[in-house]
Write a protein that holds these residues in place. Structure first.
Motif, PDB file in Angstrom:
ATOM      1  N   ILE A  34       0.866  -1.188   0.000  1.00  9.58           N
ATOM      2  CA  ILE A  34       0.000   0.000   0.000  1.00  9.58           C
ATOM      3  C   ILE A  34       0.900   1.234   0.000  1.00  9.58           C
ATOM      4  O   ILE A  34       1.846   1.326   0.786  1.00  9.58           O
ATOM      5  N   PHE A  41      -2.790   6.320   3.840  1.00 13.90           N
ATOM      6  CA  PHE A  41      -2.756   5.057   3.089  1.00 13.90           C
ATOM      7  C   PHE A  41      -3.633   5.219   1.844  1.00 13.90           C
ATOM      8  O   PHE A  41      -4.773   5.675   1.948  1.00 13.90           O
ATOM      9  N   GLU A  44      -6.644   1.783   1.026  1.00 16.84           N
ATOM     10  CA  GLU A  44      -6.396   0.699   1.984  1.00 16.84           C
ATOM     11  C   GLU A  44      -7.443  -0.424   1.905  1.00 16.84           C
ATOM     12  O   GLU A  44      -7.087  -1.611   1.864  1.00 16.84           O
ATOM     13  N   LYS A  70      -5.010  -3.730  10.398  1.00 20.23           N
ATOM     14  CA  LYS A  70      -4.953  -2.290  10.102  1.00 20.23           C
ATOM     15  C   LYS A  70      -4.162  -1.538  11.172  1.00 20.23           C
ATOM     16  O   LYS A  70      -3.392  -0.630  10.860  1.00 20.23           O
TER      17      LYS A  70
END
Ligand code: PLP
Length: 283
Positions: A34, A41, A44, A70
């Motif tokens: 990512i 991000f 994501e 996460k």
């Protein structure tokens, strides 16, 4: 630098997995990358959705829950002080005595690293060169596994010839994708052409987002395969990936694409893409 390995944050140079990890022995592992831009991000959730799909295709369990992952991604980025760069995460089937069949009781391994890169610019610079190579990869490159040797050989050949990327070509002479990017052209009619999703390419997250950005700009996108000859006759060519965003391609096998400079469509898409993910300089 710090890496996350199976529940622990460890100094990067000491980060290890076992020699009998199936990722090491069989490339029995999937991964994601990512992009991180200005501490954000990029895309994501779609990346995590694709990880879920890759895991399901190989019947590997999630190593930790999605929400926990996460948090680990954020913590790894934070501990490495990455504001611009990328976060890499890999899940292997786990450690077991070497045997081709799946082990009965095994816990998946999770590794997360993060790395800084120079800040991104909406200006694409002079564009990049690609070479073309036969696509020698296995037949399920839609699953994002760490079995990347086919692509690695193509990328190395590109580097040795002073090019940035290799476009892989199937047995019908049609471009599948780059070794780590999706491939696009802009025809003389102004249509954006990229290969449709299937087992022959990775469903790029950037490809998907750029499709939406193109629609917002009222550019026509046609999903069909194209040949190298068609790419050489095209007005523009470009590549998309989480780490290159939209990058114009100005030479293919040493021959110029269009006038040999980045085209307007690729420029606009890059700027709009970065704006869509809220990171471009004002323009
Ligand atoms: N195709 C291949 C083979 C890749 O490895 C990648 C990414 O590394 C891509 C396409 C682009 O995918 P994404 O836009 O999700 O980074």
């Amino acid at each position: 630098r710090v890496a996350y390995v199976n529940g622990r944050y460890v100094p990067h140079r000491e980060a290890r997995v076992h020699v009998e990890d199936r990722g090491y022995q069989f490339a029995d592992a999937v991964y994601e990358v990512i992009g991180v831009v200005n501490g954000r991000f990029l895309d994501e959730e779609p990346h995590l959705d694709r990880l879920d799909r890759s895991l399901k295709e190989l019947r590997i369990a999630w190593p930790i829950a999605r929400g926990a992952l996460k948090l680990v991604l954020r913590e790894t980025v934070r501990r490495n002080r990455v504001r611009n760069g990328l976060v890499y995460f890999q899940v292997s089937r786990g450690v077991a005595r070497r045997d081709f069949g799946f082990p009965k009781r095994v816990r998946p391994s999770l590794v997360v690293t993060a790395r800084a890169t120079p800040p991104v610019s909406a200006d694409p610079g002079p564009g990049v060169a690609v070479i073309t190579v036969p696509d020698i990869r296995w037949k399920r490159v839609d699953i994002k596994t760490t079995g990347l040797l086919g692509g690695a050989l193509g990328k190395q050949k590109a580097r040795e010839q002073g090019a940035y990327e290799a476009w892989q070509v199937d047995n019908d002479g049609l471009v599948t994708e780059g070794t780590s990017s999706n491939a696009w052209i802009v025809t003389s009619a102004g249509e954006l052409v990229t290969r449709p999703i299937g087992h022959e390419i990775l469903a790029g997250i950037t490809r998907q987002t750029v499709k939406k950005v193109a629609a917002d700009l009222q550019l026509a996108v046609v999903e069909r395969p194209f040949s190298v000859a068609e790419a050489l006759a095209a007005r523009e060519a470009f590549m998309t990936s989480a780490t290159s965003f939209v990058t114009p391609i100005v030479r293919i096998d040493g021959k110029p694409v269009g006038d040999g400079r980045p085209g307007d469509v690729a420029r606009r898409l890059r700027a709009e893409y970065l704006r869509a993910v809220s990171v471009a300089e004002p323009f």
